[in-house]
Design an enzyme around this catalytic site. Structure first.
Site, PDB file in Angstrom:
ATOM      1  N   LYS A  22       0.830  -1.219   0.000  1.00  0.00           N
ATOM      2  CA  LYS A  22       0.000   0.000   0.000  1.00  0.00           C
ATOM      3  C   LYS A  22       0.857   1.258   0.000  1.00  0.00           C
ATOM      4  CE  LYS A  22      -2.441   2.380   3.796  1.00  0.00           C
ATOM      5  NZ  LYS A  22      -1.495   3.276   4.245  1.00  0.00           N
ATOM      6  N   ASN A  23       1.787   1.340   0.958  1.00  0.00           N
ATOM      7  CA  ASN A  23       2.494   2.612   1.116  1.00  0.00           C
ATOM      8  C   ASN A  23       3.508   2.882   0.001  1.00  0.00           C
ATOM      9  OD1 ASN A  23       0.892   3.280   3.249  1.00  0.00           O
ATOM     10  ND2 ASN A  23       2.363   2.685   4.834  1.00  0.00           N
ATOM     11  N   ARG A  93      -4.247  10.067   3.440  1.00  0.00           N
ATOM     12  CA  ARG A  93      -2.992  10.702   3.851  1.00  0.00           C
ATOM     13  C   ARG A  93      -2.085  10.961   2.646  1.00  0.00           C
ATOM     14  NH1 ARG A  93      -2.142  13.801   7.661  1.00  0.00           N
ATOM     15  NH2 ARG A  93       0.043  14.298   7.778  1.00  0.00           N
ATOM     16  N   CYS A 117      -5.365   8.075   8.861  1.00  0.00           N
ATOM     17  CA  CYS A 117      -5.615   7.603  10.229  1.00  0.00           C
ATOM     18  C   CYS A 117      -5.308   8.697  11.247  1.00  0.00           C
ATOM     19  CB  CYS A 117      -4.730   6.398  10.548  1.00  0.00           C
ATOM     20  SG  CYS A 117      -5.115   4.955   9.572  1.00  0.00           S
ATOM     21  N   ARG A 122      -0.175  15.134  12.928  1.00  0.00           N
ATOM     22  CA  ARG A 122       0.542  14.646  11.736  1.00  0.00           C
ATOM     23  C   ARG A 122       0.995  15.850  10.913  1.00  0.00           C
ATOM     24  NH1 ARG A 122      -1.987   9.149   9.263  1.00  0.00           N
ATOM     25  NH2 ARG A 122       0.098   9.115   8.371  1.00  0.00           N
ATOM     26  N   PRO A 123       1.985  16.616  11.426  1.00  0.00           N
ATOM     27  CA  PRO A 123       2.433  17.811  10.707  1.00  0.00           C
ATOM     28  C   PRO A 123       3.130  17.472   9.394  1.00  0.00           C
ATOM     29  CG  PRO A 123       3.828  17.400  12.624  1.00  0.00           C
ATOM     30  CD  PRO A 123       2.742  16.374  12.668  1.00  0.00           C
ATOM     31  N   ASP A 307       3.560   0.525  12.192  1.00  0.00           N
ATOM     32  CA  ASP A 307       2.339   0.018  11.551  1.00  0.00           C
ATOM     33  C   ASP A 307       2.040  -1.435  11.927  1.00  0.00           C
ATOM     34  OD1 ASP A 307       2.130   2.481  10.453  1.00  0.00           O
ATOM     35  OD2 ASP A 307       2.745   1.908   8.430  1.00  0.00           O
ATOM     36  N   ARG A 399      -9.117   0.124   3.633  1.00  0.00           N
ATOM     37  CA  ARG A 399      -8.208   1.110   3.040  1.00  0.00           C
ATOM     38  C   ARG A 399      -6.858   0.469   2.733  1.00  0.00           C
ATOM     39  NH1 ARG A 399      -6.723   5.144   6.873  1.00  0.00           N
ATOM     40  NH2 ARG A 399      -5.168   5.371   5.252  1.00  0.00           N
TER      41      ARG A 399
HETATM   42  C1  EPZ Z   1       3.833   6.971   6.694  1.00  0.00           C
HETATM   43  O1  EPZ Z   1       3.162   8.081   7.270  1.00  0.00           O
HETATM   44  C2  EPZ Z   1       2.809   5.888   6.538  1.00  0.00           C
HETATM   45  N1  EPZ Z   1       1.754   6.370   5.661  1.00  0.00           N
HETATM   46  C3  EPZ Z   1       2.246   5.486   7.895  1.00  0.00           C
HETATM   47  O2  EPZ Z   1       1.447   4.345   7.684  1.00  0.00           O
HETATM   48  C4  EPZ Z   1       3.382   5.087   8.838  1.00  0.00           C
HETATM   49  O3  EPZ Z   1       2.880   4.898  10.135  1.00  0.00           O
HETATM   50  C5  EPZ Z   1       4.471   6.176   8.871  1.00  0.00           C
HETATM   51  O4  EPZ Z   1       4.890   6.517   7.533  1.00  0.00           O
HETATM   52  C6  EPZ Z   1       5.705   5.756   9.649  1.00  0.00           C
HETATM   53  O5  EPZ Z   1       6.242   4.587   9.101  1.00  0.00           O
HETATM   54  C7  EPZ Z   1       1.921   6.348   4.347  1.00  0.00           C
HETATM   55  O6  EPZ Z   1       2.944   5.937   3.824  1.00  0.00           O
HETATM   56  C8  EPZ Z   1       0.800   6.862   3.516  1.00  0.00           C
HETATM   57  P1  EPZ Z   1       6.155  10.070   8.824  1.00  0.00           P
HETATM   58  P2  EPZ Z   1       3.850   9.512   7.250  1.00  0.00           P
HETATM   59  O7  EPZ Z   1       6.260  11.325   8.060  1.00  0.00           O
HETATM   60  O8  EPZ Z   1       4.716   9.608   6.074  1.00  0.00           O
HETATM   61  C9  EPZ Z   1       6.609  13.358  12.351  1.00  0.00           C
HETATM   62  C10 EPZ Z   1      -0.403   2.954   7.881  1.00  0.00           C
HETATM   63  O9  EPZ Z   1      -0.959   2.402   8.859  1.00  0.00           O
HETATM   64  N2  EPZ Z   1       6.601  14.344  11.242  1.00  0.00           N
HETATM   65  O10 EPZ Z   1       7.231   9.043   8.677  1.00  0.00           O
HETATM   66  O11 EPZ Z   1       2.770  10.515   7.412  1.00  0.00           O
HETATM   67  C11 EPZ Z   1       5.244  12.681  12.489  1.00  0.00           C
HETATM   68  O12 EPZ Z   1       4.370  13.449  13.287  1.00  0.00           O
HETATM   69  C12 EPZ Z   1       0.045   4.394   7.973  1.00  0.00           C
HETATM   70  O13 EPZ Z   1      -0.206   2.385   6.796  1.00  0.00           O
HETATM   71  C13 EPZ Z   1       6.748  15.689  11.538  1.00  0.00           C
HETATM   72  O14 EPZ Z   1       6.859  16.089  12.702  1.00  0.00           O
HETATM   73  O15 EPZ Z   1       4.744   9.395   8.566  1.00  0.00           O
HETATM   74  C14 EPZ Z   1       5.642  11.349  13.095  1.00  0.00           C
HETATM   75  O16 EPZ Z   1       5.786  11.508  14.488  1.00  0.00           O
HETATM   76  C15 EPZ Z   1      -0.370   5.036   9.239  1.00  0.00           C
HETATM   77  N3  EPZ Z   1       6.775  16.570  10.497  1.00  0.00           N
HETATM   78  C16 EPZ Z   1       7.013  11.058  12.494  1.00  0.00           C
HETATM   79  O17 EPZ Z   1       7.500  12.323  12.013  1.00  0.00           O
HETATM   80  C17 EPZ Z   1       6.662  16.165   9.201  1.00  0.00           C
HETATM   81  O18 EPZ Z   1       6.703  17.033   8.302  1.00  0.00           O
HETATM   82  C18 EPZ Z   1       7.017  10.080  11.329  1.00  0.00           C
HETATM   83  O19 EPZ Z   1       6.031  10.460  10.363  1.00  0.00           O
HETATM   84  C19 EPZ Z   1       6.504  14.815   8.920  1.00  0.00           C
HETATM   85  C20 EPZ Z   1       6.477  13.912   9.964  1.00  0.00           C
END
Ligand code: EPZ
Length: 431
Positions: A22-23, A93, A117, A122-123, A307, A399
């Site tokens: 998916k991702n 997302r 989700c 989620r900044p 995840d 999803r």
């Molecule tokens: C991806 O989300 C995945 N989603 C998520 O999977 C997964 O949990 C996550 O990566 C971590 O592996 C998709 O790929 C669509 P991040 P993403 O940016 O990219 C902080 C699932 O169940 N952060 O790696 O949104 C954030 O708050 C989903 O399949 C900032 O602060 O995650 C988090 O604490 C749920 N500023 C950490 O970084 C930013 O600009 C990691 O988030 C970006 C992120």
């Protein structure tokens, strides 16, 4: 309302085929916007997030042809519209990848803030930091991410990510492939889907080095041409079924996987007394004896994936002894705990730490799938519980999991989909 009805207690036996990731798919499909020509993309999972992304691409003017159940051809040559429809984008997302892709192609993008989700804040500041480092002006207003490049074409830039972010790494890569000059992403994420996106883009003519390490270098090229690409198998889908076998017991061959991607999950299951045997493109998972306690801390790849946290917690609810789970990525990924308690689990949560005292049996109950992975965890708990578990809001599960009910039923689970009239679903639940 659609619900899943599970009669727990059946051990699982047989084979499960894993779908495309998916991702990876939700980033690779928007990446087609950068390509001049037809992208043939294989091993696409049939899940609602993918359907939504394809719908958005079509709204933008892409031609999408379904070749088979798992293959589509996407031609974005004639895309002119750069405004992403609000109603579609806010459901998912991954719609944020459209910002990087549209900025890279047109130097201009207007994309609604993404949904997905609810895992706490989620900044997207790191995505924006990357676009700005490449010369874009980015503004978030009226629920939209508005980005434009004054000169029309992004310039390569140096970006150090303040935290390891999957989304920011991929989005900056997307923006950088057609930029002028070299972009360097430091402290980049290393997940298998990062490498898959880089491989897709490189196979279409991009010049990306270092994907899978924490420094990624993207040298901008003039254009990408069409081609064929097959998406990697889904690490988390495979891990979810591994956890299902661990909870319910039995012996299942999980096929079409890259065992290396599963190492972080396999290592923990082995600690828990589950037998995992690696084959070339499969893992055999067996559990006959008791489940042992362990501790889990989620981290970016190659650490234990966030995840998989709810699904492994479902197994630990049935382990002998006390386990400690620490969430290292998201602020709020324990919303499922109350649902587990309805089923008899003993869990205490303090901030990012959950202490799980294993119980001998869980009991079926009406529960709520509060998000995608929490929903998968409810299914796992239901398979192992005594009695009937009824899960609502299963659209969250759909999803990200292709044919979950069919795949589990084929290995002996007593699980089915039921349709409940909305008035019935709205009645207070007893249990
Ligand atoms: C991806 O989300 C995945 N989603 C998520 O999977 C997964 O949990 C996550 O990566 C971590 O592996 C998709 O790929 C669509 P991040 P993403 O940016 O990219 C902080 C699932 O169940 N952060 O790696 O949104 C954030 O708050 C989903 O399949 C900032 O602060 O995650 C988090 O604490 C749920 N500023 C950490 O970084 C930013 O600009 C990691 O988030 C970006 C992120």
């Amino acid at each position: 309302m659609t619900k899943y009805l599970i009669k727990g207690g059946n051990r699982l036996h047989g084979t499960i085929e894993i779908s495309g990731a998916k991702n990876a798919a939700v980033a690779i499909l928007p990446a087609a916007l950068l390509v001049d020509g037809i992208c043939r993309i294989e091993n696409i999972p049939q899940i609602s997030d993918v359907t939504l992304i394809l719908q958005i691409l079509q709204e933008l003017g892409a031609e999408v042809r379904t070749i088979s159940r798992t293959t589509v051809e996407v031609d974005c040559t004639r895309v002119r519209n750069r405004q992403v429809p609000y109603e579609l984008a806010r459901k998912i997302r991954a719609s944020y990848y459209l910002v990087g892709a549209l900025l890279g192609r047109f130097g201009w993008a207007e994309v609604p803030l993404p949904g997905g989700c609810d895992l706490g804040g989620r900044p997207i500041d790191q995505h924006i930091k990357g676009f700005v480092a490449m010369g874009a002006e980015v503004d978030v207003r009226n629920g939209l991410i508005c980005a434009k490049v004054p000169g029309g074409r992004l310039q390569g830039g140096q970006v150090y990510l303040d935290m390891v972010s999957v989304g920011a790494t991929m989005n900056i890569m997307l923006a950088a492939v057609l930029a002028e000059g070299l972009t360097v992403i430091e402290n980049a994420a290393k997940e298998p889907h990062i490498v898959d996106l880089a491989n897709f883009l490189n196979s279409m003519g991009a010049d990306i080095m270092g994907a899978g390490t924490d420094v990624i270098k993207v040298r901008g090229v003039e254009r990408l041409r069409g081609g064929s690409y097959s998406i990697i198998p889904d690490q988390i889908e495979a891990g979810t079924y591994m956890a299902a076998v661990a909870a319910a017991g039995g012996e299942v061959l999980i096929q079409n996987v890259i065992p290396k991607h599963l190492d972080c999950i396999t290592a923990k299951l082995l600690e828990m007394g589950v037998d995992v045997e690696e084959r070339d493109d499969a893992v055999m998972v067996r559990r006959n004896g008791p489940i042992s306690r362990t501790n889990i801390k989620t981290m970016p790849y190659p650490g234990f994936p966030t995840d998989m946290q709810p699904q492994i917690a479902a197994v630990l609810c049935l382990a002998q002894g006390t386990s400690v789970v620490t969430e290292g990525v998201w602020d709020n990924r324990y919303r499922y705990v109350d649902e587990f308690r309805r089923m008899g689990a003993s869990i205490q949560v303090d901030g990012k730490v959950a202490v799980i005292e294993g119980v001998e049996t869980m009991t079926g109950a009406p529960v709520h799938a509060c998000d995608l992975r929490a929903g998968a965890a409810m299914v796992i708990a239901g398979l192992a519980a005594k009695g009937v578990t009824e899960i609502d809001s299963v659209h969250h599960i759909e999803r990200g999991y292709e044919c979950l009910v069919e795949k589990l039923a084929a290995v002996g689970a007593d699980i089915k989909v039921i349709e409940v009239p909305d008035e019935e679903a709205a009645k207070p639940q007893v249990g």
